[in-house]
Design an enzyme around this catalytic site. Structure first.
Site, PDB file in Angstrom:
ATOM      1  N   GLY A  25       0.837  -1.198   0.000  1.00  0.00           N
ATOM      2  CA  GLY A  25       0.000   0.000   0.000  1.00  0.00           C
ATOM      3  C   GLY A  25       0.868   1.242   0.000  1.00  0.00           C
ATOM      4  O   GLY A  25       1.936   1.275  -0.622  1.00  0.00           O
ATOM      5  N   GLN A  27       2.847   2.761   2.322  1.00  0.00           N
ATOM      6  CA  GLN A  27       4.239   2.559   2.749  1.00  0.00           C
ATOM      7  C   GLN A  27       4.897   1.405   1.999  1.00  0.00           C
ATOM      8  O   GLN A  27       6.070   1.477   1.633  1.00  0.00           O
ATOM      9  CB  GLN A  27       4.310   2.272   4.252  1.00  0.00           C
ATOM     10  CG  GLN A  27       4.081   3.480   5.139  1.00  0.00           C
ATOM     11  CD  GLN A  27       5.188   4.507   5.055  1.00  0.00           C
ATOM     12  OE1 GLN A  27       6.365   4.182   4.984  1.00  0.00           O
ATOM     13  NE2 GLN A  27       4.814   5.772   5.043  1.00  0.00           N
ATOM     14  N   ARG A  48      -1.502 -11.476  -0.093  1.00  0.00           N
ATOM     15  CA  ARG A  48      -2.494 -12.564  -0.097  1.00  0.00           C
ATOM     16  C   ARG A  48      -2.744 -13.009  -1.528  1.00  0.00           C
ATOM     17  O   ARG A  48      -2.651 -12.219  -2.470  1.00  0.00           O
ATOM     18  CB  ARG A  48      -3.839 -12.060   0.419  1.00  0.00           C
ATOM     19  CG  ARG A  48      -3.964 -11.840   1.862  1.00  0.00           C
ATOM     20  CD  ARG A  48      -5.186 -11.000   2.108  1.00  0.00           C
ATOM     21  NE  ARG A  48      -5.049  -9.700   1.445  1.00  0.00           N
ATOM     22  CZ  ARG A  48      -6.009  -8.796   1.334  1.00  0.00           C
ATOM     23  NH1 ARG A  48      -7.196  -9.039   1.799  1.00  0.00           N
ATOM     24  NH2 ARG A  48      -5.797  -7.636   0.749  1.00  0.00           N
ATOM     25  N   SER A  51      -4.800 -10.823  -4.206  1.00  0.00           N
ATOM     26  CA  SER A  51      -4.705  -9.398  -3.863  1.00  0.00           C
ATOM     27  C   SER A  51      -4.551  -8.542  -5.123  1.00  0.00           C
ATOM     28  O   SER A  51      -3.795  -8.891  -6.042  1.00  0.00           O
ATOM     29  CB  SER A  51      -3.508  -9.180  -2.938  1.00  0.00           C
ATOM     30  OG  SER A  51      -3.151  -7.812  -2.929  1.00  0.00           O
ATOM     31  N   ASP A  83      -2.589  -1.416  10.205  1.00  0.00           N
ATOM     32  CA  ASP A  83      -2.317  -1.698  11.623  1.00  0.00           C
ATOM     33  C   ASP A  83      -3.311  -2.686  12.215  1.00  0.00           C
ATOM     34  O   ASP A  83      -2.947  -3.555  12.996  1.00  0.00           O
ATOM     35  CB  ASP A  83      -2.384  -0.385  12.425  1.00  0.00           C
ATOM     36  CG  ASP A  83      -1.247   0.554  12.055  1.00  0.00           C
ATOM     37  OD1 ASP A  83      -0.089   0.119  12.120  1.00  0.00           O
ATOM     38  OD2 ASP A  83      -1.518   1.711  11.699  1.00  0.00           O
ATOM     39  N   GLU A  84      -4.578  -2.531  11.834  1.00  0.00           N
ATOM     40  CA  GLU A  84      -5.634  -3.333  12.464  1.00  0.00           C
ATOM     41  C   GLU A  84      -5.578  -4.806  12.055  1.00  0.00           C
ATOM     42  O   GLU A  84      -6.253  -5.639  12.653  1.00  0.00           O
ATOM     43  CB  GLU A  84      -7.016  -2.719  12.171  1.00  0.00           C
ATOM     44  CG  GLU A  84      -7.465  -2.706  10.711  1.00  0.00           C
ATOM     45  CD  GLU A  84      -7.004  -1.472   9.928  1.00  0.00           C
ATOM     46  OE1 GLU A  84      -6.003  -0.837  10.312  1.00  0.00           O
ATOM     47  OE2 GLU A  84      -7.656  -1.164   8.910  1.00  0.00           O
ATOM     48  N   HIS A 108       5.364   1.595  12.336  1.00  0.00           N
ATOM     49  CA  HIS A 108       4.550   2.292  13.341  1.00  0.00           C
ATOM     50  C   HIS A 108       4.549   1.423  14.588  1.00  0.00           C
ATOM     51  O   HIS A 108       4.485   0.197  14.484  1.00  0.00           O
ATOM     52  CB  HIS A 108       3.133   2.496  12.791  1.00  0.00           C
ATOM     53  CG  HIS A 108       2.212   3.237  13.710  1.00  0.00           C
ATOM     54  ND1 HIS A 108       2.617   4.307  14.476  1.00  0.00           N
ATOM     55  CD2 HIS A 108       0.889   3.066  13.974  1.00  0.00           C
ATOM     56  CE1 HIS A 108       1.573   4.763  15.168  1.00  0.00           C
ATOM     57  NE2 HIS A 108       0.524   4.015  14.884  1.00  0.00           N
TER      58      HIS A 108
HETATM   59  P1  NAD Z   1      -2.235   0.709   3.333  1.00  0.00           P
HETATM   60  O1  NAD Z   1      -3.640   0.567   3.806  1.00  0.00           O
HETATM   61  O2  NAD Z   1      -1.915   1.797   2.378  1.00  0.00           O
HETATM   62  O3  NAD Z   1      -1.737  -0.626   2.650  1.00  0.00           O
HETATM   63  C1  NAD Z   1      -1.841  -1.843   3.241  1.00  0.00           C
HETATM   64  C2  NAD Z   1      -1.530  -2.927   2.229  1.00  0.00           C
HETATM   65  O4  NAD Z   1      -1.552  -4.177   2.911  1.00  0.00           O
HETATM   66  C3  NAD Z   1      -2.565  -3.069   1.127  1.00  0.00           C
HETATM   67  O5  NAD Z   1      -2.303  -2.274   0.031  1.00  0.00           O
HETATM   68  C4  NAD Z   1      -2.415  -4.544   0.767  1.00  0.00           C
HETATM   69  O6  NAD Z   1      -1.379  -4.691  -0.166  1.00  0.00           O
HETATM   70  C5  NAD Z   1      -1.977  -5.185   2.057  1.00  0.00           C
HETATM   71  N1  NAD Z   1      -3.018  -5.943   2.746  1.00  0.00           N
HETATM   72  C6  NAD Z   1      -4.258  -5.549   3.107  1.00  0.00           C
HETATM   73  N2  NAD Z   1      -4.883  -6.533   3.754  1.00  0.00           N
HETATM   74  C7  NAD Z   1      -4.019  -7.553   3.832  1.00  0.00           C
HETATM   75  C8  NAD Z   1      -4.078  -8.853   4.401  1.00  0.00           C
HETATM   76  N3  NAD Z   1      -5.165  -9.291   5.044  1.00  0.00           N
HETATM   77  N4  NAD Z   1      -2.989  -9.642   4.291  1.00  0.00           N
HETATM   78  C9  NAD Z   1      -1.890  -9.209   3.659  1.00  0.00           C
HETATM   79  N5  NAD Z   1      -1.774  -7.995   3.108  1.00  0.00           N
HETATM   80  C10 NAD Z   1      -2.827  -7.185   3.188  1.00  0.00           C
HETATM   81  O7  NAD Z   1      -1.318   0.789   4.640  1.00  0.00           O
HETATM   82  P2  NAD Z   1      -0.290   1.944   5.040  1.00  0.00           P
HETATM   83  O8  NAD Z   1      -1.041   3.217   5.264  1.00  0.00           O
HETATM   84  O9  NAD Z   1       0.854   1.920   4.125  1.00  0.00           O
HETATM   85  O10 NAD Z   1       0.168   1.447   6.493  1.00  0.00           O
HETATM   86  C11 NAD Z   1       1.088   0.376   6.664  1.00  0.00           C
HETATM   87  C12 NAD Z   1       1.862   0.609   7.953  1.00  0.00           C
HETATM   88  O11 NAD Z   1       2.674   1.769   7.831  1.00  0.00           O
HETATM   89  C13 NAD Z   1       1.002   0.863   9.175  1.00  0.00           C
HETATM   90  O12 NAD Z   1       1.646   0.305  10.278  1.00  0.00           O
HETATM   91  C14 NAD Z   1       0.987   2.366   9.298  1.00  0.00           C
HETATM   92  O13 NAD Z   1       0.717   2.860  10.588  1.00  0.00           O
HETATM   93  C15 NAD Z   1       2.403   2.679   8.880  1.00  0.00           C
HETATM   94  N6  NAD Z   1       2.630   4.026   8.383  1.00  0.00           N
HETATM   95  C16 NAD Z   1       1.875   4.488   7.344  1.00  0.00           C
HETATM   96  C17 NAD Z   1       2.124   5.745   6.819  1.00  0.00           C
HETATM   97  C18 NAD Z   1       1.393   6.193   5.567  1.00  0.00           C
HETATM   98  O14 NAD Z   1       1.929   7.048   4.905  1.00  0.00           O
HETATM   99  N7  NAD Z   1       0.259   5.656   5.177  1.00  0.00           N
HETATM  100  C19 NAD Z   1       3.118   6.573   7.385  1.00  0.00           C
HETATM  101  C20 NAD Z   1       3.909   6.060   8.431  1.00  0.00           C
HETATM  102  C21 NAD Z   1       3.648   4.797   8.922  1.00  0.00           C
HETATM  103 MG    MG Z   2       0.172   7.146  11.688  1.00  0.00          MG
END
Ligand code: NAD
Ligand code: MG
Ligand code: MG
Length: 339
Positions: A25, A27, A48, A51, A83-84, A108
């Site tokens: 996603g 990050q 997955r 996906s 995170d969830e 995070h």
């Molecule tokens: P996101 O929602 O953008 O992406 C998550 C990705 O996880 C999805 O694109 C998919 O590829 C994958 N996914 C979803 N469900 C899944 C499953 N059941 N099994 C396997 N893969 C699955 O997430 P994000 O915003 O990049 O956040 C990821 C982490 O980075 C979190 O811990 C968040 O707190 C941290 N973080 C995010 C940001 C940000 O810019 N968004 C900044 C700093 C830290």
């Molecule tokens: Mg955050």
């Protein structure tokens, strides 16, 4: 507070490690692509079956593996799924699979700090948390820069966790702009506070309320959009580049005087009191519990609020206006077909 740069790290350490990025996603795509471009030879994206991200990762030349296989293969597992979902992914695909003495990493601190994940004893656990949205972690790196990163070690079973974390932080671009060493607790609490009160929660409500005030007073929504949303970027760019005084140098004296006298009427000491309440709920774990309960209930309220926001007139008029300004969409940071 000490800042670290590429010169303070062994940038090569990470290059010979097998790194599995879980999730592709915001990050995930940035870490995977930046690591690859930094010379990490074995980067795999773990996703997955079925996906929609598989296609995106493969089209960038990245190898994709199923979650459990990637956990067994990797020297470093970086967990970048929402995170969830991290606790259940850890239980089902990571905990039993990771090899002895390998490293589990996060961007995070939430799952570790609030004990949603109790990591296996033999693993190193570290964090590299870029202080910016993933799409900028990628675009700043491509510009030759980087987004500053927080780095923390939760568990150092090997005695080498810190060096590897620092090397990883450099490979995503953090070593070019600054790496700050911290703890999972401090990263988690300040991150949640920033996004809730200022960056996302506070800013969005400020924009919406400003827009509503103007349109309810009879001004055209197009004008209200430019004043309260479009210009936010122009103003923030000036603050980002040189601080608040740099922005004030560029705006008129009239605007600057208005800033001093009216700003404090909008965000006052009562607002700060409420910020302190939000911080308390973050520190006590009340917010995290509420969010995890919301997720257990299928995210009903969360999705309803997302839907309501999409219906807000500012989103409608914004779409119309941005379609008339095609240059804004050129080289867009967010391209849902790719990242
Ligand atoms: P996101 O929602 O953008 O992406 C998550 C990705 O996880 C999805 O694109 C998919 O590829 C994958 N996914 C979803 N469900 C899944 C499953 N059941 N099994 C396997 N893969 C699955 O997430 P994000 O915003 O990049 O956040 C990821 C982490 O980075 C979190 O811990 C968040 O707190 C941290 N973080 C995010 C940001 C940000 O810019 N968004 C900044 C700093 C830290
Ligand atoms: Mg955050
Ligand atoms: Mg003006």
């Amino acid at each position: 507070m000490k800042m670290f740069y590429e010169k303070d790290a062994n940038v090569n350490l990470i290059k010979d490690k097998k790194v599995a990025i879980f999730g592709y996603g915001s990050q995930g795509h940035a870490h995977a692509l930046n690591l690859k471009d930094s010379g990490v030879k074995n980067v795999v994206v773990a996703l997955r079956e079925g996906s929609s991200s598989i296609k995106k990762a493969e089209s960038e030349g990245l190898k994709v593996m199923p979650l459990s296989d990637a956990a067994a293969w990797a020297d470093v597992v970086m967990v970048l799924t929402p995170d969830e979902l991290q606790a259940s992914i850890y239980k089902n695909h990571i905990e039993q699979r990771m090899r002895q003495g390998t490293s589990l990493a996060f961007a995070h601190g939430l799952n570790i700090h609030f004990n949603l994940i109790n990591s296996r004893k033999d693993l190193d656990v570290f964090m590299v948390a870029p202080k910016g949205p993933g799409h900028l972690v990628r675009s700043e790196y491509q510009r030759g820069g980087g987004v500053p990163c927080l780095m923390a070690v939760h568990k150092d079973s090997s005695g080498k966790a810190r060096d590897l974390a620092m090397s990883y932080a450099c490979a995503v671009g953090g070593g070019r702009s600054g790496i700050i060493e911290t703890t999972f607790k401090d990263e988690c609490e300040t991150d949640l506070f920033g996004e809730q009160t200022v960056l996302c929660g506070g800013l969005v409500e400020l924009i919406k309320n400003g827009f509503e005030t103007l349109t309810e007073a009879g001004y055209p929504p197009e004008m209200a959009y430019f004043e309260t949303l479009h210009e936010v970027k122009l103003i923030v760019d000036l603050i980002y580049e040189g601080g608040i005084a740099n922005m004030n140098y560029s705006i008129s004296n009239t605007a600057e005087y208005g800033e001093y006298v009216s700003g404090k009427k909008i965000v006052d000491s009562k607002t700060k009191e409420r910020m302190k309440e939000v911080l308390k709920d973050i520190q006590s774990g009340k917010f995290t519990k509420q969010w995890m309960d919301e997720c257990k209930g299928g995210q009903k309220n969360f999705l309803k609020m997302r839907e309501e926001l999409a219906k807000h007139p500012i989103e409608k008029v914004g779409k119309k206006l941005r379609d008339l300004m095609p240059w804004i969409g050129k080289n867009k940071l967010v391209d849902k077909s790719k990242n």
